[in-house]
Design a protein around this motif. Structure first.
Motif, PDB file in Angstrom:
ATOM      1  N   GLY A   1      -6.517   2.513  -0.751  1.00 23.41           N
ATOM      2  CA  GLY A   1      -6.016   1.685   0.326  1.00 23.41           C
ATOM      3  C   GLY A   1      -6.804   1.882   1.607  1.00 23.41           C
ATOM      4  O   GLY A   1      -7.904   2.438   1.606  1.00 23.41           O
TER       5      GLY A   1
ATOM      6  N   GLU B   1       0.846  -1.194   0.000  1.00 19.66           N
ATOM      7  CA  GLU B   1       0.000   0.000   0.000  1.00 19.66           C
ATOM      8  C   GLU B   1       0.879   1.241   0.000  1.00 19.66           C
ATOM      9  O   GLU B   1       1.778   1.383   0.839  1.00 19.66           O
ATOM     10  CB  GLU B   1      -0.925  -0.001   1.223  1.00 19.66           C
TER      11      GLU B   1
ATOM     12  N   ILE C   1      -3.442   0.937  -3.505  1.00 17.04           N
ATOM     13  CA  ILE C   1      -2.909  -0.419  -3.471  1.00 17.04           C
ATOM     14  C   ILE C   1      -3.262  -1.102  -4.786  1.00 17.04           C
ATOM     15  O   ILE C   1      -4.290  -0.803  -5.397  1.00 17.04           O
ATOM     16  CB  ILE C   1      -3.486  -1.211  -2.275  1.00 17.04           C
TER      17      ILE C   1
END
Length: 292
Positions: free
Chosen positions: A88, A71, A95
């Motif tokens: 994320g 992430e 991500i």
């Protein structure tokens, strides 16, 4: 269908941007000579292969991805518009969306993983001596590259006829001349490729780069460039051992028609097999967050 199973590692903005910057600088260095030649309209019979046969442009190599399960904090802007990225766990973070990739490209993902696992699990074979390139010009009046044959047409044909062809890679075999194909010890096809691929094959080693590109953001950028760099090194041996006379391009021949040339080819082939398998293992590790 593959499913995501891994939790994320978090990278602060300054850390991942430093990696991204280093990646771009390395990619630019690796492609600088090719880009300069392309600007001049100057072909190169060895290195152009990595940009024509694979058809991936230098710009693709500049795009850094963290890989699956990482992430990126403070990651707004253009990256947020890239395909297969998702928000994320923290505001402003992104991500790689492995689950979305798997839903969209599950068949491709399974094929690549199958090829990687099958190839890395097999013993390497070292008896081909790079004769696939010779088989591509066997008894042909014209050949694929505008480069003279080192031994001439008759000498090239004689080398093929003095050896047993043992190619295991379909994407090399499919370019054999009609006269050369029946001389191979096995008739290869696309359907049998997963069963025939083996780590000693130079073209299978170059194809690790192909798989890295096809997996896109699931693969860390550093691994992509490692695969490209290995493919470039392998391509150099591939053409040095070929029937072409490339001394005008600064490439001394590996004379596989001699015992010494065969020994040199196999020595370098063994090292490439180990390096390619290491990359295959890294790629499979990078996909560990997906149950495929």
């Amino acid at each position: 269908m593959p499913t995501l199973t891994a939790s994320a590692v978090h990278l602060a903005g300054d850390l991942w941007r430093a990696r991204e910057s280093a990646h771009r600088a390395r990619a630019d260095s690796l492609t600088a000579q090719h880009r300069a030649r392309a600007a001049r309209g100057e072909p190169h019979p060895v290195e152009d292969f990595l940009f024509t046969y694979y058809s991936y442009k230098p710009a693709l190599l500049r795009r850094w991805h963290p890989g699956l399960g990482v992430e990126l904090q403070d990651a707004g802007g253009v990256r947020g518009e890239w395909r297969w990225y998702a928000p994320g766990s923290a505001p402003g973070s992104l991500i790689v969306d492995g689950a979305a990739f798997a839903r969209e490209k599950g068949g491709l993902l399974q094929t690549v993983v199958r090829m990687l696992r099958a190839t890395v699990s097999r013993p390497a074979r070292f008896g081909c001596f790079g004769l696939h390139e010779w088989a591509m010009v066997y008894r042909q009046g014209e050949h694929r590259h505008p480069v003279p044959l080192r031994l001439g047409p008759d000498g090239t044909n004689a080398v093929v006829e003095a050896h047993e062809l043992r190619c295991t890679h379909y994407d090399a075999f499919r370019f054999f001349t009609p006269e050369a194909a029946p001389r191979n010890d096995v008739r290869l096809s696309r359907a049998t490729q997963p069963a025939r691929e083996q780590p000693g094959c130079l073209h299978a080693g170059m194809d690790v780069y192909r798989w890295a590109v096809k997996l896109g953001p699931l693969v860390p950028g550093e691994l992509l460039l490692d695969a490209f760099e290995l493919a470039r090194e392998i391509r150099t041996l591939d053409m040095a051992a070929s029937p072409y006379d490339l001394r005008s391009w600064g490439l001394d021949p590996v004379r596989i028609e001699t015992a010494a040339g065969k020994a040199e080819y196999v020595r370098r082939q063994r090292a490439f097999a180990q390096d390619a398998n290491a990359l295959r293992e890294r790629m499979l590790d990078a996909l560990a967050g997906l149950a495929v």
